[in-house]
Design a protein around this motif. Structure first.
Motif, PDB file in Angstrom:
ATOM      1  N   SER A 243       0.835  -1.209   0.000  1.00 35.51           N
ATOM      2  CA  SER A 243       0.000   0.000   0.000  1.00 35.51           C
ATOM      3  C   SER A 243       0.862   1.248   0.000  1.00 35.51           C
ATOM      4  O   SER A 243       0.547   2.241  -0.649  1.00 35.51           O
ATOM      5  N   ARG A 252      -4.743   3.832  -4.436  1.00 30.01           N
ATOM      6  CA  ARG A 252      -5.205   3.194  -3.206  1.00 30.01           C
ATOM      7  C   ARG A 252      -5.487   1.731  -3.515  1.00 30.01           C
ATOM      8  O   ARG A 252      -6.038   1.400  -4.553  1.00 30.01           O
ATOM      9  N   MET A 253      -5.109   0.867  -2.602  1.00 24.48           N
ATOM     10  CA  MET A 253      -5.179  -0.559  -2.877  1.00 24.48           C
ATOM     11  C   MET A 253      -6.228  -1.234  -1.986  1.00 24.48           C
ATOM     12  O   MET A 253      -6.482  -0.790  -0.870  1.00 24.48           O
ATOM     13  N   PRO A 254      -6.786  -2.320  -2.485  1.00 22.84           N
ATOM     14  CA  PRO A 254      -7.706  -3.101  -1.642  1.00 22.84           C
ATOM     15  C   PRO A 254      -6.907  -4.016  -0.708  1.00 22.84           C
ATOM     16  O   PRO A 254      -6.965  -5.235  -0.806  1.00 22.84           O
ATOM     17  N   LEU A 255      -6.135  -3.410   0.162  1.00 25.24           N
ATOM     18  CA  LEU A 255      -5.225  -4.178   1.020  1.00 25.24           C
ATOM     19  C   LEU A 255      -5.272  -3.657   2.439  1.00 25.24           C
ATOM     20  O   LEU A 255      -5.453  -2.465   2.671  1.00 25.24           O
TER      21      LEU A 255
ATOM     22  N   GLU B  41     -14.591   1.427  -3.920  1.00 26.16           N
ATOM     23  CA  GLU B  41     -13.743   2.187  -2.985  1.00 26.16           C
ATOM     24  C   GLU B  41     -14.243   2.019  -1.556  1.00 26.16           C
ATOM     25  O   GLU B  41     -13.493   1.717  -0.635  1.00 26.16           O
ATOM     26  N   TYR B  44     -13.760  -1.839  -0.458  1.00 24.63           N
ATOM     27  CA  TYR B  44     -12.481  -2.547  -0.443  1.00 24.63           C
ATOM     28  C   TYR B  44     -11.237  -1.682  -0.283  1.00 24.63           C
ATOM     29  O   TYR B  44     -10.243  -2.156   0.265  1.00 24.63           O
ATOM     30  N   GLN B  45     -11.231  -0.482  -0.840  1.00 25.06           N
ATOM     31  CA  GLN B  45      -9.983   0.285  -0.826  1.00 25.06           C
ATOM     32  C   GLN B  45      -9.745   0.824   0.573  1.00 25.06           C
ATOM     33  O   GLN B  45     -10.629   1.401   1.174  1.00 25.06           O
ATOM     34  N   ARG B  46      -8.536   0.634   1.079  1.00 23.87           N
ATOM     35  CA  ARG B  46      -8.225   1.091   2.428  1.00 23.87           C
ATOM     36  C   ARG B  46      -6.927   1.879   2.388  1.00 23.87           C
ATOM     37  O   ARG B  46      -6.031   1.572   1.610  1.00 23.87           O
ATOM     38  N   SER B  47      -6.833   2.867   3.267  1.00 25.12           N
ATOM     39  CA  SER B  47      -5.612   3.677   3.234  1.00 25.12           C
ATOM     40  C   SER B  47      -4.435   2.893   3.808  1.00 25.12           C
ATOM     41  O   SER B  47      -3.308   3.101   3.393  1.00 25.12           O
ATOM     42  N   ASN B  48      -4.677   1.980   4.743  1.00 22.76           N
ATOM     43  CA  ASN B  48      -3.620   1.069   5.205  1.00 22.76           C
ATOM     44  C   ASN B  48      -2.353   1.842   5.572  1.00 22.76           C
ATOM     45  O   ASN B  48      -1.256   1.517   5.141  1.00 22.76           O
TER      46      ASN B  48
END
Lengths: 417, 97, 1001
Positions: A243, A252-255, B41, B44-48
């Motif tokens: 990420s 932005r990633m689905p992680l 978004e 699933y999309q996360r800033s992490n």
């Protein structure tokens, strides 16, 4: 490249082993490369090797912020198997397993791939149904996987407790005989050595700090702790930090990144002949060639980049180990450590092009990336070289989340290790 | 095991809590109005974040309330915890940690 | 054997209490207060083990937790057997049985010692370079042989016969280590009014003071000061002392893991736990963990009889043991002079003190010279002799430029070495505190802490006793203050006769020999040598982590306590980079190896996991029910009569339900009370169904999705009143569903006035199903008319059943006329038994989950988790009818509108399957194909989700998810099985009473 062999060992013994070449050069970055791989783990080094070997790209670099193999490659419990449920997954992991079977010879480095078999324990009727579904699907996909009764499981793994009085008794097990373990460090070092021999620059202590793009959005290079590097192709293979690196390109990633712990016991004489996994009670174990019992725990609940987890997580795993293998209760934990795993919503990886031209990503392997190393590296190299995915990794794209076409191994198997 | 300060109950061990993912991920008032990619978004999309992360916890074995927290994911140290509906403590708080 | 090497006086051992033990079957004796190591030495035994790789004979090297050589298996029987215990930490007890390890047939004659002859061919990492041909030979041939050589001890051959305890604790100040610094810190923290825990890994508190025979503290001999201080601390009510307790891990937010050894040293104590895990949350922590002496790295530095100088002094001073007759001391540090003096006073001949430093000076050096000990300054060691015991040391002058002169053999039976001391920064580093390299000290010391902790004494490089005490006191005072305690004024400690020490060396000593021909060991246990480290670096493995992994240095059971600094010293020489730049490898828990069992604690046997039992459980047990685990619940799977197997029992149960009636324990279903003015609106937003128009007293099947559109859970929901719903969930999904509902209630829909309460455990649920259900039930019901007209299918009424307040559901999961009787859990069994007894004349049987599964499958009712797997939408499962189409939103609605979810995509849909051969029951999970002759990988069209023998249909039947399945009804597909192919026809999913006539009895 100096060939490794028993003969070479004898020859070098006569000179006191003082004439071995470096296994890879300590390369300094050049101003520009045809392709740059971000992340010097098994996946990244392997991708560089296959880019050089199969796609003719020789002017390439692997950038590693620390030391190669120091991320999840060097922190995992080295389980290798391919008995995944869905067709896409089975094809992906079996592609890897087939490469594992010839890897030592291919890269002339003994990665100690040991096909000692992986036993997955069923503890309730639901497990049994799920494993049998896997076995049927695997058989039709040409992937070996078989059902064992508790007695057969114990014969395969004598320390296993199959008493019906256990809180979660063993009702049977799925066994993949071609599965096993490998020596994790050797995978990184072996790929590094083989890639280096083909001209790949392996650059350690080189942290990528920015990804540059042109007016059309295409990548043009990276900024690193060791200077600017120009390139039109960037392959990100930075498990645990996917990420962060992808964020440098504005994606932005689905992680989500979670700590995952593992531990080893003190070494003992051989007693544990295979790999045993129990998803239901959260434990998996094998014995290393050195004699240590190698034990994997579950992930912690929260995202973290600290490479350590909580005591109650590893303690929970040891509870399960002691129930499954009561003779080992007096064994002792020698060392516990943590890695960072990037987890996708469907627990399946992403090996794909991205919306940014010239930027490719291999990520989201969760707790199971090591087993796929050669396959993922091979497919990632293909994707980078041809700017399109191989048929095997085509389903593992980024768009599947928007379309709802998930490859949900997690839902199918509770946990995917 | 983390020590987590529930805004309602005070400091409690992590075992009493459930982690509930990134905070301030807003579900559209009317999901029919958003595009597939916006919904993706949201789903699933996360800033992490590698650094101070806004996240949700639930004091499952306590007051059962969800609340928000700021935690540095490079140290696991909490910067602040605050109630649902309260805005994220401002940058000054983060800077002063 | 009698303790020939026991000194006539001295030490802390109890000379009045002789203890006998065996080592490799030989009977020996020691004294109370001995460790196994000190007792072996008292008997003149140095040889204690064999090394990992070369199987070289090895002796006792140290006197503490860093011991790499003297690892033994201890235990008189397999249930008490532990491998790899450090003899230096095993307290001696009467009847102790110890055996040496990693040798065959005996410690003295080990055939694997042949490895020591072929060492030239097996350098570090040799296995990466060979054993690759032919392919597959690794697994089958080479690896088994390598594995047989590896390992140290052996696993116990029986389950552990002991138990373990666990405890959580909180304190203001936790002091780790009860040496002088830790004791002083505890004094200060107590003085500051704080609740203190003081722990130490040894059996006695005192640390270095336990072997302190020279110094006085505040006018008292150290031993007296120690006992007085301990007494003073014990008298303070606010302090807890934990001896035999190792702090092994430092976790975030100042939580430390300690393990207390309770009974290993007390044979014959039964019923007490062996060890206890403490998880301590401390406001402040003082680390006073001391230091560890470094060996010197020189050729053949590993023979039995070669020992750390400080360890030899401890054996003499603390245990009253003479570790040899004639000693050579090799050192780079002043403390070895102190050891030489102590041994000299104990009657050991000192043949030479070889100091690699050109001009050693200082208090201890002066004292040694004054005592006439033969000091050789500027002198190195180039080799040793002896096989099972060192017999000589080759000493040679070392010039300032590093050149080594001609060596002279000095005979000895004891060779002591000291490379100085390494602060024990393990816990500090585990806490993620930064280490900094102190050039003057030649060691890494704690820098900026990451947790609320203070570091005192030797583990931050303070060595002079008076300074250690003062430092400990100051840190204890600071910790107390930081924890909210009183201000404690600084305190000094007057000490005498404790000269300062200095010096130190990390790396390999110069020896002037051909480096190819000698082995100087760095990691004693793993047999990695200075040459191995150089080899790794020359092969390009230049990071300290790579060096460690390639050579296995620091990966032995001492985890680098002995080897890491010397390895760094060698690396810094070869790489020509300062140590500070190279850095250390990461310190990880545990500090010393820690028993699996103590982590597992009480979670063992039935306590491994919670067991949830229904109110009817014991009745079912008495009836001979066979149970299955469903999440944490025990559920009765079937009720076999004598001689019946599962299939016979299930067939009988099924027939009885269809023909008469069955009674089924559904108490495990999750139940949630949803109440409040906005309860219906809340359910509208959660479930796919429409709830606003559901009348009180009516039931509806509810379907719950995840936000991504896939089925999460289902269950029947009853509207008890306008503002109250009785929601049921699947057995496994109860907690998940409640958490999800709470999440939306609190965070997405806070404006809704609705409350959620789990009532799973409040209600026992008795399902009564079958054409005779009503006639059996009717006599028990008060306050409600349960006739069909008054109480149709899918209705609910509050009434009394068997005199107990009940929520009575008219509902069916079997396709028959049915009721589910919810009564308070405490009355569940009584009501059950009453109904069961009353139903006997009508043919009522108890049935279990397996029959429930068959009956519902005959009706095509899905089970979440069996027909669904997290990838199934409502339409896939044939449940589109449940969706409230007019609702603007519900959880999962938006996701269902995505491209991959609906039309145009060949999704798998729920269908029925009938085999051509009605006798054949398909395997659940079996896959369906159109062309069974195709080679793998085959194109699979779907899979069998449920499959049973149906006694009702007198044939097999199955449910399946099949691509585009509803359009394929009537088609033939194939199920390829090993050795045969089964032909099936696709049908609708309802096999029994498609019209639903039976629901009304």
């Amino acid at each position: 490249m100096q060939r490794f062999s028993a003969f070479a060992l004898v020859k070098h013994a006569l000179s006191g082993h003082q004439r071995w070449q470096p296994q890879w050069r300590d390369a300094t970055p050049k101003p520009a490369y045809d392709a740059v791989i971000v992340g010097g783990g098994g996946h990244g080094l392997g991708a560089a090797y296959y880019l050089a070997k199969e796609h003719g790209l020789r002017n390439i670099a692997v950038l590693e912020k620390g030391w190669i193999g120091g991320g999840n490659t060097g922190r995992n419990t080295t389980i290798i198997r391919s008995n995944y449920l869905f067709d896409e997954s089975a094809a992906l992991y079996d592609h890897a397993l087939k490469l594992w079977e010839g890897l030592s010879q291919d890269i002339n480095y003994n990665v100690m791939f040991s096909q000692r078999g992986v036993l997955m324990l069923a503890h309730n009727v639901h497990d049994e149904q799920s494993f049998k579904r896997h076995i049927h699907a695997n058989r039709l996909n040409g992937v070996d996987n078989e059902w064992l009764t508790p007695a057969q499981a114990k014969e395969f793994c004598p320390p296993l407790n199959i008493s019906g009085n256990m809180r979660h008794p063993v009702l049977g097990a799925a066994l993949q005989r071609r599965a096993g373990t490998a020596r994790h460090d050797a995978v990184a070092w072996g790929y590094a050595r083989a890639a280096d021999a083909l001209g790949v620059d392996i650059i350690q202590n080189c942290e990528v700090t920015a990804i540059h793009r042109d007016a059309f959005g295409h990548v043009t290079g990276v900024a690193t702790s060791r200077g600017e590097i120009a390139t039109r192709k960037i392959g990100v293979s930075a498990a645990g930090n996917s990420s962060v690196v992808m964020g440098m390109a504005g994606l932005r990633m689905p992680l989500e990144s979670f700590p995952l712990q593992a531990l080893v016991s003190e070494p003992i004489k051989p007693i544990f002949p295979c790999v045993v996994m129990s998803n239901t009670i959260h434990a998996y174990m094998s014995q290393s060639d050195k004699g240590e019992l190698v034990i994997g725990a579950g992930t912690d609940a929260y995202t973290s980049y600290t490479q350590r987890g909580a005591l109650h997580i590893s303690a929970h795993t040891l509870e399960a180990i002691c129930e499954l293998f009561p003779d080992f209760r007096r064994m002792r934990m020698l060392r516990n450590w943590g890695g960072i795993v990037d987890v996708t919503p469907d627990r399946s990886p992403i090996i794909a092009k991205t919306p940014v031209p010239g930027l490719y990503v291999n990520c989201g392997w969760g707790t199971g990336g090591f087993k796929a190393t050669p396959g993922a590296a091979h497919l990632f190299a293909w994707t980078i070289a041809r700017d399109e995915p191989h048929t095997i990794n085509a389903p593992f794209n980024l768009e599947r989340f928007a379309r709802g076409m998930l490859i949900d191994e997690a839902a199918a198997a509770a946990v995917a290790h | 095991m983390l020590l987590i300060t529930c805004p309602f109950c005070g400091p409690r061990p992590e075992l009493e809590f459930g982690y509930a993912g990134e905070a301030h991920v807003v579900r559209a008032q009317d999901p029919r109005d958003v595009s597939d990619s916006q919904w993706t978004e949201y789903l699933y999309q996360r800033s992490n974040v590698r650094g101070v992360h806004a996240e949700r916890w639930r004091h499952a074995h306590g007051c059962a309330q969800f609340f928000n927290a700021l935690r540095d994911t490079t140290t696991d140290h909490f910067v602040a915890t605050y109630r649902i509906g309260e805005s994220r403590p401002d940058a000054a708080v983060e800077a002063g940690r | 054997m009698s303790q020939n090497f026991r000194l006539p006086t001295g030490g802390r051992v109890n000379r009045g209490k002789k203890i006998s033990f065996t080592f490799d079957g030989r009977r020996m004796s020691g004294l109370e207060g001995d460790t196994l190591a000190s007792a072996l030495l008292a008997n003149g035994e140095h040889l204690a083990g064999r090394s990992f790789k070369y199987h070289r004979p090895r002796g006792i090297l140290s006197a503490g937790p860093e011991e790499p050589n003297a690892l033994v298996g201890v235990g008189a029987d397999e249930g008490h057997y532990s491998p790899n215990l450090r003899a230096t930490q095993v307290e001696l007890f009467e009847g102790l049985v110890a055996e040496s390890q990693n040798r065959s047939p005996s410690l003295r004659y080990d055939w694997a010692g042949v490895n020591n002859l072929i060492w030239r061919f097996i350098p570090a990492g040799f296995y990466y370079k060979t054993f690759m041909w032919p392919r597959g030979a690794w697994t089958k041939f080479f690896e088994p042989r390598i594995r047989a050589m590896a390992g140290l001890g052996r696993a116990p051959r029986a389950p552990d016969a002991t138990t373990y305890a666990q405890r959580y604790a909180h304190c203001d100040v936790l002091v780790v280590g009860a040496g002088p610094a830790g004791l002083a810190a505890a004094l200060a923290a107590v003085q500051g009014g704080q609740r203190v825990i003081l722990c130490d890994e040894q059996n006695e508190l005192g640390g270095s003071l336990l072997s302190e025979t020279d110094a006085t503290i505040d006018g008292a001999p150290a031993a007296r000061w120690l006992s007085e201080t301990i007494a003073q601390l014990r008298a303070a009510g606010s302090l807890q002392i934990l001896a035999r307790t190792t702090a092994f891990g430092y976790f975030p937010h100042n939580m430390l893991g300690l393990v207390e050894r309770l009974t290993d040293h007390l044979p014959g104590v039964a019923g007490q736990p062996r060890e206890r895990l403490w998880q301590v949350r401390a406001k402040q922590v003082v680390l006073a963990a001391g230091e560890i002496e470094r060996p010197l790295v020189f050729p053949d530095n590993d023979r039995p009889g070669i020992m750390l100088a400080g360890a030899a002094r401890i054996y003499a001073s603390r245990y009253g043991v003479k570790p040899g007759q004639r000693a050579v001391i090799v050192t780079a540090h002043d403390s070895a002079y102190r050891a030489a003096l102590a041994l000299y006073q104990a009657g050991v001949g000192i043949a030479a003190i070889a100091d690699v430093r050109a001009n050693p000076q200082g208090g201890w050096v002066d004292l040694a010279r004054k005592a006439g000990l033969p000091v050789r300054a500027g002198c190195t060691i180039t080799g040793t002799s002896g096989r099972l015991r060192v017999s000589g040391a080759d000493l040679a002058p070392l010039a300032a430029d590093g050149t080594v002169g001609a060596s002279e053999r000095v005979s000895c039976d004891l060779l002591l070495m000291s490379g100085g001391f390494t602060p024990s920064v393990h816990l500090f580093s585990q806490s993620r505190g930064k280490l900094v390299y102190d050039d003057a000290l030649g060691a890494f010391v704690p820098g900026t802490p990451a947790e609320d902790c203070w570091v005192a004494g030797a583990c931050r490089g303070v060595s002079l006793l008076s300074e250690v005490l003062a430092d400990g006191f100051a840190k204890g005072a600071s910790a107390a203050r930081a924890a909210g305690g009183a201000l404690v004024p600084a305190r000094g400690f007057a000490t005498t006769h404790a000269p300062a020490t200095g010096g130190g060396f990390a790396g390999a000593l110069p020896h002037g020999k051909n480096p190819a021909s000698v082995r100087a060991f760095v990691d004693f246990q793993n047999d990695s040598t200075a040459k191995d480290i150089k080899l790794a670096i020359s092969e390009g493995l230049r990071s300290i982590e790579h060096i460690k992994r390639y050579t296995t240095t620091g990966m032995a059971t001492d985890q680098g306590k002995i080897s890491n600094m010397n390895a760094l010293g060698i690396a810094t020489d070869v790489l020509a980079r300062p140590i500070a730049q190279i850095g250390t490898t990461t310190f990880r828990m545990p500090y010393t190896p820690t028993t699996f069992g103590v982590f597992a604690g009480y979670a063992r046997g039935d306590l491994f996991d919670t067991v949830r039992r229904t109110p009817v459980h014991h009745w079912a047990e008495a009836q001979g029910a066979v149970f299955e685990d469903v999440s944490l619940w025990k559920r009765a799977r079937y009720f076999p009569l004598a001689g019946e197997d599962m299939h016979q029992a299930v067939a009988r149960e099924c027939r009885a339900v269809r023909a008469a009636a069955g009674i089924f324990d559904a108490s495990t279903l999750g139940k949630i009370e949803v109440a409040g003015p906005d309860a219906a609106e809340f359910l509208n937003r959660m479930y796919v169904n429409a709830w606003s128009k559901l009348k009180p007293g009516r039931l509806r099947y509810g379907l719950l999705l995840r936000e991504d559109g896939f089925i999460l859970d289902d269950g029947v929901i009853g509207r008890m009143s306008d503002e109250c719903f009785h929601v049921t969930t699947t057995t496994g999904g109860a907690a998940r569903v409640l958490t999800m509902m709470e999440d939306y209630r609190q965070t997405e829909f806070p404006e809704l006035k609705v409350w959620l309460t789990s009532t799973t455990e409040q209600w026992a649920v008795i399902a009564l199903q079958g054409p005779k259900a009503r006639e059996i039930l009717a006599p028990f019901v008060e306050g409600a008319d349960i006739s069909h007209a008054a109480m149709p299918h899918m209705s609910v009424v509050e009434c009394r059943v068997a005199g107990v307040p009940a929520r009575l559901f008219r509902v069916s999961f079997t396709g028959e006329l049915g009721f589910e009787i919810n009564v308070p859990a405490d009355y569940g069994r009584a009501v059950w038994e009453a109904i069961f007894a009353a139903g006997q004349p009508a043919g009522l049987v108890a049935y279990g989950t397996e029959t429930m599964h068959v009956l519902r499958a005959e009706k095509g009712y899905i089970i979440v988790g069996q027909e669904t797997d997290g990838t199934v939408t409502p339409d896939d499962a044939g449940l589109s009818w449940a969706i409230g189409k007019a609702k603007p939103d519900f959880v999962g609605k938006r996701a269902l509108a995505r491209a991959g979810m609906g039309e145009g995509v060949q999704r798998k849909q729920l269908v029925g399957l009938l085999t051509d051969d009605p006798q054949v029951v398909l395997e659940e999970g079996a896959q369906l194909v159109a062309d069974p002759a195709q080679p793998p990988p085959m194109t699979m069209l779907g899979h069998v989700t449920s499959s049973y023998w149906s006694a009702t249909l007198n044939r097999s039947m199955a449910l399946a998810l099949v691509k585009n399945g509803r359009a394929r009804i009537g088609e033939t597909l194939h199920v390829p099985m090993p050795g045969r192919v089964i032909r099936v026809t696709i049908t609708g999913p309802v096999f029994y009473d498609a019209e639903g006539i039976k629901l009304d009895g």
